[in-house]
Design a protein around this motif. Sequence first.
Motif, short mmCIF file in Angstrom:
data_model
loop_
_atom_site.label_atom_id
_atom_site.label_comp_id
_atom_site.label_asym_id
_atom_site.label_seq_id
_atom_site.Cartn_x
_atom_site.Cartn_y
_atom_site.Cartn_z
N GLY A 52 -42.48 -30.38 -12.70
CA GLY A 52 -43.55 -30.19 -11.72
C GLY A 52 -44.23 -31.47 -11.28
N THR A 53 -43.74 -32.62 -11.71
CA THR A 53 -44.32 -33.90 -11.30
C THR A 53 -43.47 -34.53 -10.19
OG1 THR A 53 -43.07 -35.14 -12.97
CG2 THR A 53 -45.19 -34.22 -13.65
N ARG A 54 -43.92 -35.71 -9.76
CA ARG A 54 -43.17 -36.42 -8.74
C ARG A 54 -41.80 -36.84 -9.23
NH1 ARG A 54 -42.75 -41.75 -7.79
NH2 ARG A 54 -44.36 -42.19 -9.35
N MET A 55 -41.64 -36.98 -10.54
CA MET A 55 -40.35 -37.36 -11.14
C MET A 55 -39.73 -36.18 -11.87
SD MET A 55 -41.01 -41.23 -12.52
CE MET A 55 -39.32 -41.30 -13.10
N ASP A 56 -39.81 -35.01 -11.30
CA ASP A 56 -39.19 -33.82 -11.90
C ASP A 56 -37.68 -34.03 -12.01
OD1 ASP A 56 -38.34 -31.36 -12.74
OD2 ASP A 56 -39.73 -30.25 -11.45
N ARG A 189 -49.17 -53.06 -7.48
CA ARG A 189 -48.81 -53.35 -8.86
C ARG A 189 -48.03 -52.16 -9.41
NH1 ARG A 189 -52.87 -53.61 -14.04
NH2 ARG A 189 -51.37 -54.38 -15.57
N VAL A 190 -47.09 -52.42 -10.29
CA VAL A 190 -46.27 -51.37 -10.88
C VAL A 190 -46.87 -50.97 -12.21
CG1 VAL A 190 -43.97 -50.70 -11.66
CG2 VAL A 190 -44.22 -52.29 -9.76
N CYS A 191 -47.07 -49.66 -12.41
CA CYS A 191 -47.60 -49.15 -13.68
C CYS A 191 -46.55 -49.33 -14.77
CB CYS A 191 -47.97 -47.68 -13.54
SG CYS A 191 -48.65 -46.96 -15.07
N GLU A 192 -46.94 -49.95 -15.87
CA GLU A 192 -46.00 -50.22 -16.96
C GLU A 192 -45.60 -48.96 -17.71
OE1 GLU A 192 -44.65 -53.04 -17.57
OE2 GLU A 192 -45.83 -54.33 -16.23
N VAL A 193 -46.35 -47.89 -17.57
CA VAL A 193 -46.06 -46.66 -18.31
C VAL A 193 -45.10 -45.77 -17.56
CG1 VAL A 193 -47.08 -44.59 -19.34
CG2 VAL A 193 -48.28 -46.78 -19.49
N CYS A 194 -45.41 -45.49 -16.28
CA CYS A 194 -44.64 -44.52 -15.50
C CYS A 194 -43.93 -45.14 -14.31
CB CYS A 194 -45.54 -43.39 -15.03
SG CYS A 194 -46.88 -43.92 -13.95
N ARG A 205 -61.26 -42.27 -7.21
CA ARG A 205 -60.59 -40.97 -7.19
C ARG A 205 -59.08 -41.12 -7.31
NH1 ARG A 205 -62.15 -36.67 -8.99
NH2 ARG A 205 -60.19 -36.96 -10.09
N ARG A 206 -58.57 -42.08 -6.62
CA ARG A 206 -57.12 -42.34 -6.67
C ARG A 206 -56.71 -42.80 -8.06
NH1 ARG A 206 -52.57 -43.30 -7.45
NH2 ARG A 206 -51.00 -44.28 -6.10
N LEU A 207 -57.50 -43.65 -8.67
CA LEU A 207 -57.19 -44.12 -10.02
C LEU A 207 -57.28 -43.00 -11.05
CD1 LEU A 207 -59.11 -47.52 -9.91
CD2 LEU A 207 -56.63 -47.17 -9.72
N ALA A 208 -58.32 -42.16 -10.89
CA ALA A 208 -58.47 -41.04 -11.82
C ALA A 208 -57.31 -40.06 -11.69
CB ALA A 208 -59.80 -40.33 -11.57
N ASP A 209 -56.87 -39.82 -10.47
CA ASP A 209 -55.74 -38.91 -10.28
C ASP A 209 -54.46 -39.45 -10.90
OD1 ASP A 209 -57.36 -37.16 -8.95
OD2 ASP A 209 -56.82 -37.89 -6.94
N HIS A 210 -54.33 -40.77 -10.84
CA HIS A 210 -53.09 -41.35 -11.41
C HIS A 210 -53.12 -41.34 -12.94
CE1 HIS A 210 -49.68 -43.99 -12.08
NE2 HIS A 210 -50.47 -44.74 -12.87
N PHE A 211 -54.15 -41.92 -13.54
CA PHE A 211 -54.20 -42.05 -14.99
C PHE A 211 -54.46 -40.73 -15.69
CE2 PHE A 211 -55.09 -46.40 -13.57
CZ PHE A 211 -54.14 -47.08 -14.29
N GLY A 212 -55.01 -39.78 -15.00
CA GLY A 212 -55.21 -38.46 -15.60
C GLY A 212 -54.20 -37.44 -15.13
N GLY A 213 -53.23 -37.90 -14.34
CA GLY A 213 -52.23 -36.99 -13.81
C GLY A 213 -51.15 -36.64 -14.84
N LYS A 214 -50.38 -35.60 -14.50
CA LYS A 214 -49.34 -35.10 -15.41
C LYS A 214 -48.22 -36.10 -15.58
CE LYS A 214 -46.49 -31.02 -16.27
NZ LYS A 214 -46.05 -29.70 -15.76
N LEU A 215 -47.91 -36.86 -14.53
CA LEU A 215 -46.81 -37.82 -14.62
C LEU A 215 -47.13 -38.93 -15.61
CD1 LEU A 215 -44.09 -38.88 -13.57
CD2 LEU A 215 -45.36 -40.08 -11.77
N HIS A 216 -48.29 -39.56 -15.44
CA HIS A 216 -48.67 -40.66 -16.33
C HIS A 216 -48.84 -40.17 -17.77
CE1 HIS A 216 -50.32 -44.69 -17.04
NE2 HIS A 216 -51.17 -44.09 -17.87
N LEU A 217 -49.54 -39.04 -17.95
CA LEU A 217 -49.74 -38.51 -19.30
C LEU A 217 -48.42 -38.05 -19.92
CD1 LEU A 217 -53.02 -36.45 -18.77
CD2 LEU A 217 -52.77 -38.74 -19.75
#
Length: 364
Positions: A52-56, A189-194, A205-217
């Motif tokens: 269900g994420t962008r990288m399903d 910048r490229v996220c080192e995690v995802c 808001r954009r940062l919160a959506d990314h770091f608290g999103g299902k893909l990053h977590l």
Amino acid sequence: MLCIQEESNGRNGRWCSVEALRDTTRQRIKFSDDRVCKSHLLNCCPHDVLSGTRMDLGECLKVHDLALRADYEIASKEQDFFFELDAMDHLQSFIADCDRRTEVAKKRLAETQEEISAEVAAKAERVHELNEEIGKLLAKVEQLGADGNVEESQKVMDEVEKARAKKREAEEVYRNSMPASSFQQQKLRVCEVCSAYLGLHDNDRRLADHFGGKLHLGFIEIREKLEELRRVVADKQEKRNQERLKRREEREKEEREKLRRSRSHSKNPRRSRSRDRRRHRSRSASRERKRRTRSKSREKRHRHRSRSSSRSRSRSHQRSRHSSRDRSRERKKRHLNYELPEPSGKLHPLGPLAPSSPSYSGGF
């Protein structure tokens, strides 16, 4: 729904779905089958985590079944199946692919974006770090608010405000070091995690959506699970190596004990003498048996020779008797055929004798 036709025993076929056939296949196999996803049994398959994420990643090629996971959890309490090794290999391969994508994205950014000095790059990196910190704190605030922990959420919001102040200062420093035309350009910048792209001027808001999103977590969960599996596999391998070493030492100890016992038996004179006596008895018994067999063979040969000699003697005796008879017969024939000589007319000094009267006894 995609359906296929399955032939039955009769003329008419029956239509069934692919999902029904998969369910039938799942009922036929066990959790230890190679077709079952071992990462799914350990609840760490990337296909489930990133669904269900962008990288399903879509559906896993191996079987996923919660019933098989329950069977594995029950059976693993009594037996160690060591499925952690298969799951670790699976996650390592997935994380390696993700890291390769991250490196490719970094190279692409380095080629497309204009060159800037090392000092300006360090100031931009500071802004990115503060953005990441603010995003993680905001995601934590949302989670605490959902759990109803208002006081802790308020404390985290205070930390967010402090991070925002630091970010404004870092942005001011970065703006003063860059020309106005270059500052307006979006720095990525490229996220080192995802391996996702982050903008230098992204809002909260954009940062919160990314770091608290299902893909990053999800990527954080996969990476943490991989580290856990590495520790578990290392511990189990160490334990197995110790058990293997212990069994080897026990075998060597047993071999040394056997060797020591054999040497002690050879050094004991009583046992050696008794062993020599047994050997002597066995040798004497074997010699006696050989002597008996030789005597029996000699007796057989003697009997055979005596029989043959007796036969030869009887034959010679018969031959001698026949020859004596023949000789006597020959003598008789000679005696009968013997003719007396005619008298010569001469007188004997003592007077005429009668040769035909052998019993003559004349007196003088």
